[in-house]
Design a protein around this motif. Structure first.
Motif, PDB file in Angstrom:
ATOM      1  N   ILE A 137      28.957  43.254  30.667  1.00 49.27           N
ATOM      2  CA  ILE A 137      29.839  42.457  31.518  1.00 49.27           C
ATOM      3  C   ILE A 137      28.948  41.604  32.396  1.00 49.27           C
ATOM      4  CG2 ILE A 137      31.630  42.509  33.281  1.00 49.27           C
ATOM      5  CD1 ILE A 137      32.344  45.339  32.314  1.00 49.27           C
ATOM      6  N   GLU A 138      29.135  40.307  32.331  1.00 46.67           N
ATOM      7  CA  GLU A 138      28.287  39.393  33.089  1.00 46.67           C
ATOM      8  C   GLU A 138      29.144  38.615  34.087  1.00 46.67           C
ATOM      9  OE1 GLU A 138      24.856  35.969  32.321  1.00 46.67           O
ATOM     10  OE2 GLU A 138      25.897  36.924  30.632  1.00 46.67           O
ATOM     11  N   ILE A 139      28.765  38.701  35.356  1.00 48.25           N
ATOM     12  CA  ILE A 139      29.473  37.998  36.430  1.00 48.25           C
ATOM     13  C   ILE A 139      28.407  37.321  37.287  1.00 48.25           C
ATOM     14  CG2 ILE A 139      31.084  38.204  38.361  1.00 48.25           C
ATOM     15  CD1 ILE A 139      31.939  40.924  37.102  1.00 48.25           C
ATOM     16  N   GLY A 140      28.231  36.046  37.115  1.00 44.85           N
ATOM     17  CA  GLY A 140      27.150  35.365  37.820  1.00 44.85           C
ATOM     18  C   GLY A 140      25.816  35.964  37.417  1.00 44.85           C
ATOM     19  N   GLU A 141      25.023  36.385  38.390  1.00 44.01           N
ATOM     20  CA  GLU A 141      23.737  37.024  38.108  1.00 44.01           C
ATOM     21  C   GLU A 141      23.872  38.535  37.927  1.00 44.01           C
ATOM     22  OE1 GLU A 141      21.050  35.921  41.202  1.00 44.01           O
ATOM     23  OE2 GLU A 141      20.520  34.042  40.227  1.00 44.01           O
ATOM     24  N   LEU A 142      25.079  39.044  38.085  1.00 45.30           N
ATOM     25  CA  LEU A 142      25.314  40.477  37.930  1.00 45.30           C
ATOM     26  C   LEU A 142      25.564  40.802  36.459  1.00 45.30           C
ATOM     27  CD1 LEU A 142      25.875  43.293  39.225  1.00 45.30           C
ATOM     28  CD2 LEU A 142      28.266  42.574  39.434  1.00 45.30           C
ATOM     29  N   GLU A 169      32.194  49.397  37.505  1.00 43.73           N
ATOM     30  CA  GLU A 169      32.707  49.086  36.166  1.00 43.73           C
ATOM     31  C   GLU A 169      34.219  48.878  36.198  1.00 43.73           C
ATOM     32  OE1 GLU A 169      32.886  50.882  31.614  1.00 43.73           O
ATOM     33  OE2 GLU A 169      32.073  52.111  33.239  1.00 43.73           O
ATOM     34  N   LEU A 170      34.935  49.711  36.947  1.00 38.18           N
ATOM     35  CA  LEU A 170      36.393  49.573  37.047  1.00 38.18           C
ATOM     36  C   LEU A 170      36.763  48.198  37.569  1.00 38.18           C
ATOM     37  CD1 LEU A 170      39.289  50.793  37.063  1.00 38.18           C
ATOM     38  CD2 LEU A 170      38.803  51.577  39.392  1.00 38.18           C
ATOM     39  N   LEU A 171      36.122  47.775  38.653  1.00 38.08           N
ATOM     40  CA  LEU A 171      36.441  46.465  39.231  1.00 38.08           C
ATOM     41  C   LEU A 171      36.016  45.335  38.308  1.00 38.08           C
ATOM     42  CD1 LEU A 171      35.387  47.121  42.949  1.00 38.08           C
ATOM     43  CD2 LEU A 171      37.699  47.115  42.002  1.00 38.08           C
ATOM     44  N   ALA A 172      34.857  45.489  37.667  1.00 44.73           N
ATOM     45  CA  ALA A 172      34.336  44.424  36.806  1.00 44.73           C
ATOM     46  C   ALA A 172      35.176  44.249  35.543  1.00 44.73           C
ATOM     47  CB  ALA A 172      32.887  44.708  36.441  1.00 44.73           C
ATOM     48  N   ARG A 173      35.714  45.340  35.025  1.00 45.66           N
ATOM     49  CA  ARG A 173      36.536  45.261  33.806  1.00 45.66           C
ATOM     50  C   ARG A 173      37.905  44.644  34.100  1.00 45.66           C
ATOM     51  NH1 ARG A 173      34.916  47.392  29.146  1.00 45.66           N
ATOM     52  NH2 ARG A 173      33.281  48.981  29.086  1.00 45.66           N
ATOM     53  N   HIS A 203      31.483  54.392  49.336  1.00 45.30           N
ATOM     54  CA  HIS A 203      30.838  54.064  48.067  1.00 45.30           C
ATOM     55  C   HIS A 203      30.801  52.547  47.830  1.00 45.30           C
ATOM     56  CE1 HIS A 203      29.902  57.975  46.448  1.00 45.30           C
ATOM     57  NE2 HIS A 203      31.120  58.414  46.734  1.00 45.30           N
ATOM     58  N   VAL A 204      31.857  51.851  48.182  1.00 43.77           N
ATOM     59  CA  VAL A 204      31.852  50.394  48.046  1.00 43.77           C
ATOM     60  C   VAL A 204      30.759  49.791  48.924  1.00 43.77           C
ATOM     61  CG1 VAL A 204      33.148  48.273  48.528  1.00 43.77           C
ATOM     62  CG2 VAL A 204      34.259  50.174  47.339  1.00 43.77           C
ATOM     63  N   ARG A 205      30.618  50.319  50.134  1.00 49.57           N
ATOM     64  CA  ARG A 205      29.558  49.826  51.015  1.00 49.57           C
ATOM     65  C   ARG A 205      28.182  50.050  50.407  1.00 49.57           C
ATOM     66  NH1 ARG A 205      29.180  52.668  56.667  1.00 49.57           N
ATOM     67  NH2 ARG A 205      27.825  54.093  55.506  1.00 49.57           N
ATOM     68  N   LYS A 206      27.968  51.221  49.798  1.00 53.35           N
ATOM     69  CA  LYS A 206      26.671  51.507  49.175  1.00 53.35           C
ATOM     70  C   LYS A 206      26.416  50.586  47.982  1.00 53.35           C
ATOM     71  CE  LYS A 206      24.120  54.230  50.034  1.00 53.35           C
ATOM     72  NZ  LYS A 206      22.953  54.172  50.934  1.00 53.35           N
ATOM     73  N   ILE A 207      27.446  50.314  47.192  1.00 45.97           N
ATOM     74  CA  ILE A 207      27.283  49.394  46.056  1.00 45.97           C
ATOM     75  C   ILE A 207      26.902  48.010  46.557  1.00 45.97           C
ATOM     76  CG2 ILE A 207      28.430  48.295  44.108  1.00 45.97           C
ATOM     77  CD1 ILE A 207      30.279  50.782  43.997  1.00 45.97           C
ATOM     78  N   ARG A 208      27.592  47.543  47.593  1.00 49.28           N
ATOM     79  CA  ARG A 208      27.279  46.224  48.150  1.00 49.28           C
ATOM     80  C   ARG A 208      25.844  46.150  48.650  1.00 49.28           C
ATOM     81  NH1 ARG A 208      32.900  45.373  51.501  1.00 49.28           N
ATOM     82  NH2 ARG A 208      33.983  44.050  49.987  1.00 49.28           N
ATOM     83  N   GLU A 209      25.377  47.220  49.287  1.00 51.62           N
ATOM     84  CA  GLU A 209      23.998  47.217  49.781  1.00 51.62           C
ATOM     85  C   GLU A 209      23.002  47.062  48.642  1.00 51.62           C
ATOM     86  OE1 GLU A 209      23.646  50.866  51.906  1.00 51.62           O
ATOM     87  OE2 GLU A 209      24.754  50.160  53.666  1.00 51.62           O
ATOM     88  N   ARG A 219      29.219  38.422  47.501  1.00 51.92           N
ATOM     89  CA  ARG A 219      29.478  37.493  46.402  1.00 51.92           C
ATOM     90  C   ARG A 219      30.332  38.146  45.309  1.00 51.92           C
ATOM     91  NH1 ARG A 219      24.684  34.858  42.569  1.00 51.92           N
ATOM     92  NH2 ARG A 219      26.056  33.726  41.145  1.00 51.92           N
ATOM     93  N   TYR A 220      30.174  39.440  45.134  1.00 47.49           N
ATOM     94  CA  TYR A 220      30.823  40.109  44.011  1.00 47.49           C
ATOM     95  C   TYR A 220      32.044  40.926  44.439  1.00 47.49           C
ATOM     96  CZ  TYR A 220      26.502  38.666  41.786  1.00 47.49           C
ATOM     97  OH  TYR A 220      25.452  37.916  41.325  1.00 47.49           O
ATOM     98  N   ILE A 221      31.862  41.986  45.169  1.00 43.57           N
ATOM     99  CA  ILE A 221      33.001  42.829  45.550  1.00 43.57           C
ATOM    100  C   ILE A 221      33.632  42.284  46.824  1.00 43.57           C
ATOM    101  CG2 ILE A 221      33.778  45.142  46.164  1.00 43.57           C
ATOM    102  CD1 ILE A 221      31.507  46.300  44.593  1.00 43.57           C
ATOM    103  N   LYS A 222      34.833  41.759  46.675  1.00 49.33           N
ATOM    104  CA  LYS A 222      35.550  41.153  47.793  1.00 49.33           C
ATOM    105  C   LYS A 222      36.552  42.147  48.379  1.00 49.33           C
ATOM    106  CE  LYS A 222      33.922  36.920  46.821  1.00 49.33           C
ATOM    107  NZ  LYS A 222      33.079  36.114  47.726  1.00 49.33           N
ATOM    108  N   THR A 223      36.723  42.089  49.684  1.00 49.57           N
ATOM    109  CA  THR A 223      37.753  42.879  50.349  1.00 49.57           C
ATOM    110  C   THR A 223      38.997  42.028  50.541  1.00 49.57           C
ATOM    111  OG1 THR A 223      36.129  44.227  51.542  1.00 49.57           O
ATOM    112  CG2 THR A 223      38.366  44.158  52.429  1.00 49.57           C
ATOM    113  N   VAL A 224      40.123  42.531  50.077  1.00 54.71           N
ATOM    114  CA  VAL A 224      41.409  41.901  50.341  1.00 54.71           C
ATOM    115  C   VAL A 224      42.032  42.715  51.468  1.00 54.71           C
ATOM    116  CG1 VAL A 224      43.642  41.217  49.407  1.00 54.71           C
ATOM    117  CG2 VAL A 224      41.609  41.211  47.927  1.00 54.71           C
ATOM    118  N   TRP A 225      41.952  42.199  52.701  1.00 54.19           N
ATOM    119  CA  TRP A 225      42.281  42.968  53.870  1.00 54.19           C
ATOM    120  C   TRP A 225      43.691  43.546  53.813  1.00 54.19           C
ATOM    121  CZ3 TRP A 225      38.261  44.521  56.300  1.00 54.19           C
ATOM    122  CH2 TRP A 225      37.118  43.713  56.316  1.00 54.19           C
ATOM    123  N   GLY A 226      43.772  44.853  54.056  1.00 59.54           N
ATOM    124  CA  GLY A 226      45.050  45.536  54.052  1.00 59.54           C
ATOM    125  C   GLY A 226      45.530  45.917  52.665  1.00 59.54           C
ATOM    126  N   VAL A 227      44.772  45.516  51.630  1.00 54.84           N
ATOM    127  CA  VAL A 227      45.197  45.793  50.260  1.00 54.84           C
ATOM    128  C   VAL A 227      44.158  46.626  49.504  1.00 54.84           C
ATOM    129  CG1 VAL A 227      46.018  44.812  48.093  1.00 54.84           C
ATOM    130  CG2 VAL A 227      46.496  43.629  50.256  1.00 54.84           C
TER     131      VAL A 227
END
Length: 233
Positions: A137-142, A169-173, A203-209, A219-227
């Motif tokens: 799965i390729e998303i930009g440079e990821l 992987e769940l979010l990327a798929r 865990h999301v914070r650790k992935i972002r780091e 750039r990759y994992i976005k937060t949709v506030w309240g959702v």
């Protein structure tokens, strides 16, 4: 999954023995350590598939041990602690643990969580067979290779724990789809979500780091506030 090697690290012999009884009933091979120093010695001598790690121990506590273990090992780590505050849990997960349970705990729930973590870890190891076709799965440079469970950002390889990889992987798929913390937890941990649980957030914070250049403007994992969270297509 039977015959998996599990290291139980706790300074209380009664707790080690209790956990061993339940794990052996499921066919697991159980090793013991009474503190972080002894655990590190065992890990240097033997292969272990999962670690159950108490936080409060003499000589080297679970937090210090987890940080040291994560320098070289990527097996699942399940932390145990008498501290039940959210901040204590966040701190434990932030050191690299995959899951966290408070004492006193239900042994059957502990076994269920062990099995859930092992499924992901053993899937990760089995997926590294060179005979399998690559699924990328390729998303930009990821770049996420779901066959080998390897992640790269540009030329840089990123080391994720099994749980972190499963969330990514769940979010990327499902790019463009927003997943609530509840839905992520139930898909990845395969058990009911509890309202006060901060596990997914940590865990999301650790992935972002690990994958983001700027965690304040990901750039990759976005937060949709309240959702919830999403990876945009």
């Amino acid at each position: 999954m039977r015959d998996a090697r599990i290291l139980v690290v706790d300074d209380e012999k009664e707790i080690r023995d209790l956990i061993e009884i339940y794990l052996k009933n499921e066919g697991f091979h159980v090793l013991h350590a009474q503190d972080g120093v002894e655990a590190l010695h065992i890990l240097s001598q033997q292969d272990v598939d999962l670690l159950i790690l108490d936080v409060m121990m003499p000589r080297m506590d679970g937090i210090q041990a987890c940080l040291k273990i994560r320098e070289a090992k990527h097996m699942p780590i399940l932390m145990l602690s008498a501290k039940s505050q959210d901040l204590d849990k966040i701190h434990g997960l932030s050191t690299g643990a995959d899951d966290y349970m408070t004492k006193p705990f239900n042994p059957l729930e502990l076994v269920a969580r062990v099995k859930s973590q092992l499924r992901r870890y053993l899937l990760l190891n089995n997926a590294k067979s060179p005979t399998q076709d690559h699924d990328e799965i390729e998303i930009g440079e990821l770049l996420i290779n779901t066959s080998t469970h390897e992640v790269h950002v540009g030329e840089r390889e990123v080391k994720l724990t099994p749980t972190e990889f499963s969330i990514l992987e769940l979010l990327a798929r499902h790019r463009g789809m927003v997943f609530s913390a509840e839905r992520i937890y139930e898909r990845v941990w395969e058990e009911p979500f509890y309202q006060s649980d901060n596990t997914v957030m940590v865990h999301v914070r650790k992935i972002r780091e690990k994958i983001e250049e700027n965690t304040r403007a990901p750039r990759y994992i976005k937060t949709v506030w309240g959702v919830g969270y999403k990876i945009e297509s």
